[in-house]
Design an enzyme around this catalytic site. Structure first.
Site, PDB file in Angstrom:
ATOM      1  N   GLN A   1      39.798  37.359  39.368  1.00 18.63           N
ATOM      2  CA  GLN A   1      38.924  38.556  39.560  1.00 18.63           C
ATOM      3  C   GLN A   1      37.356  38.292  39.572  1.00 18.63           C
ATOM      4  OE1 GLN A   1      40.713  41.264  40.296  1.00 18.63           O
ATOM      5  NE2 GLN A   1      42.797  40.676  39.569  1.00 18.63           N
TER       6      GLN A   1
ATOM      7  N   ASP B   1      40.019  31.378  34.223  1.00 15.21           N
ATOM      8  CA  ASP B   1      40.751  31.942  35.281  1.00 15.21           C
ATOM      9  C   ASP B   1      39.925  32.952  36.092  1.00 15.21           C
ATOM     10  OD1 ASP B   1      42.237  33.945  36.592  1.00 15.21           O
ATOM     11  OD2 ASP B   1      43.564  34.571  34.977  1.00 15.21           O
TER      12      ASP B   1
ATOM     13  N   HIS C   1      45.895  37.719  31.700  1.00 20.95           N
ATOM     14  CA  HIS C   1      46.631  37.965  32.563  1.00 20.95           C
ATOM     15  C   HIS C   1      48.152  37.013  32.098  1.00 20.95           C
ATOM     16  CE1 HIS C   1      48.984  37.681  36.269  1.00 20.95           C
ATOM     17  NE2 HIS C   1      48.644  38.716  36.811  1.00 20.95           N
TER      18      HIS C   1
ATOM     19  N   LYS D   1      42.747  37.090  46.578  1.00 24.06           N
ATOM     20  CA  LYS D   1      41.746  37.901  45.966  1.00 24.06           C
ATOM     21  C   LYS D   1      40.376  37.962  46.442  1.00 24.06           C
ATOM     22  CE  LYS D   1      44.658  38.300  41.703  1.00 24.06           C
ATOM     23  NZ  LYS D   1      45.507  39.299  41.979  1.00 24.06           N
TER      24      LYS D   1
ATOM     25  N   CYS E   1      50.434  43.335  34.606  1.00 22.80           N
ATOM     26  CA  CYS E   1      50.638  41.923  34.068  1.00 22.80           C
ATOM     27  C   CYS E   1      49.780  41.476  32.833  1.00 22.80           C
ATOM     28  CB  CYS E   1      50.494  40.831  35.188  1.00 22.80           C
ATOM     29  SG  CYS E   1      51.736  41.124  36.471  1.00 22.80           S
TER      30      CYS E   1
END
Ligand code: C6P
Length: 413
Positions: free
Chosen positions: A209, A206, A129, A232, A370
């Site tokens: 998700q 990261d 991202h 999220k 993104c």
């Protein structure tokens, strides 16, 4: 997603927890498939926000009055909940930020400014991202460091052979996502981390998700940093965490200066607070942090394995139905995925598909998500992305497929 369990969830009860789902959009029942952008909030999260503002709104770590103490303890309770949620070793390894973007910027800026030198190398992957690309580009430019990018395979998986070739004693930081927002690929982060540690590089994961879908155990992964956005994982927007190993966070200089991050201030010199407060300058996003605890409890009570099993069923069902449409091309076909399916339809722009689905009450995301470099590597401008959460159903997928058939029939003669 490998483990295919039978999900133990009561879908009607779960849907009853989400007031937003029970509305009509453009005259049709809402089908919300934009969960990778942000998922919806259960009543208990919304109630925690109003309880705070109606009952004990006060600044934290400052006052000694009853409301201030109540707010402080609710805020710190969420830190404890997040500590357990990711199985960190120490509670002070949990830093509240505004979300993944700020968490990555904090590490790139603080760690990068203090420790990167000219010629040092930072490795990211082709799946990242923009939030896990741009902060590294910025610090690389400032410190004359070099950014290297791991290639991805046509299925959308990290090419581990290429990664191995990029690693060297010049590698200082590796930053990759746990799961891709555009393709859903779950990356072999444990292997990526141990390969980086073999050359003494630090690893930032990261987890934007991953947090609502995958088990996260930062001690087992042995990552050096892990980033999460609350919104999220069924929590409020505007907050999230940075996890960092204590010994690293202790060495890193503060990211922002201001109230709360200090021990002593004189005009001549300031000494900084202990962890985690050294990285939490100013009045934080108290209400949203407080409510995040309810999101953690919501996930824990359902059980991540049940959530993952339900979403895996939805993903398999959607992928099979989409594959049966000859005009649809799936983008992202990794063997191990979270519940995200991107696709394109020849001769129809993703925006048109998104708009026409919206007219039928179906919310998907369209565009580059993104991840422009990732889209470039597929030679496309963007995709249509359907991403599923625990409250979604097969009937909703049928509605999307029905909508797509109509769109294809209408636009492709
Ligand atoms: N992806 C999506 O629709 P923030 O905005 O800081 O909460 O998260 C940024 C971010 C970082 N990494 C990954 C893998 C992400 O998916 C996101 C956010 C959303 O895909 C909004 S662009």
């Amino acid at each position: 997603m490998n483990a295919v369990l039978t999900p133990k969830i009561d879908i009607e009860k779960i849907r009853g927890e989400f007031p937003i789902l029970h509305q009509q959009i453009n005259g049709k029942p809402l089908v919300y498939f934009d969960n990778a952008a942000t998922n919806q909030k259960p009543k208990r999260v919304i109630k925690a926000l109003t309880d705070y503002y109606q009952g004990y709104n006060a600044n934290i770590h400052r006052g000694i009055h009853t409301l201030a103490e109540k707010a402080t303890s609710a805020y710190e309770d969420t830190r404890v909940a997040m500590w357990k949620f990711i199985n960190a070793q120490h509670v002070e390894e949990i830093i509240f930020t505004s979300g993944v973007t700020e968490s990555i910027n904090l590490v790139a800026s603080s760690y990068g400014r203090a420790f990167l030198k000219e010629g040092d190398e930072i490795i990211i992957s082709g799946l990242e991202h923009h939030s896990n690309i741009v902060p590294w580009q910025m610090i690389a430019e400032e410190k004359k460091a070099i950014l290297k990018v791991i290639s991805i395979t046509p299925a959308g998986e990290i090419d581990l052979d290429h990664y191995k070739k990029l690693l060297s004693d010049r590698t200082k930081i590796v930053a990759v996502n746990h799961a891709s927002n555009s393709l859903g690929t779950i990356n072999p982060v444990k292997e990526i981390i141990s390969m980086a540690h073999a050359v003494e590089a630090f690893v930032l994961i990261d987890g934007a998700q991953a947090s609502a879908h995958l088990p996260i155990d930062v001690q087992d992964l042995d990552c050096d940093f892990y980033c999460i956005s609350s919104h999220k994982m069924y929590g409020p927007t505007g907050t999230g965490i940075l996890y960092g190993k204590k010994k690293l966070l202790e060495k890193m200089p503060p990211y922002m200066g201001g109230g709360e991050m200090i021990k002593d201030v004189t005009f001549a010199k300031t000494t900084y607070n202990d962890l985690p407060y050294k990285f939490e300058a100013g009045t934080p996003n108290i209400a949203d942090v407080v409510a995040l605890k309810e999101a953690v409890l919501f996930i824990n009570e359902l059980g991540k394995e049940n959530i993952a099993a339900h979403e895996h069923n939805l993903l398999q069902y959607a992928t099979a139905k989409l594959s049966a449409l000859p005009q649809v091309k799936l983008i992202g076909t990794a063997s191990n995925k979270v519940s995200v399916q991107s696709f394109i339809i020849d001769r129809i722009h993703p925006f048109d598909i998104g708009q026409m689905l919206d007219a039928r009450g179906i919310a998907v995301r369209t565009g580059h998500h993104c991840t422009q470099p990732l889209m470039d590597s597929f030679g496309i401008e963007g995709t249509v992305r359907a991403s599923f959460a625990v409250y979604n159903t097969r009937e909703e997928i049928d509605q999307m497929i029905e909508g797509l058939k109509r769109i294809i029939g209408f636009l492709i003669k």
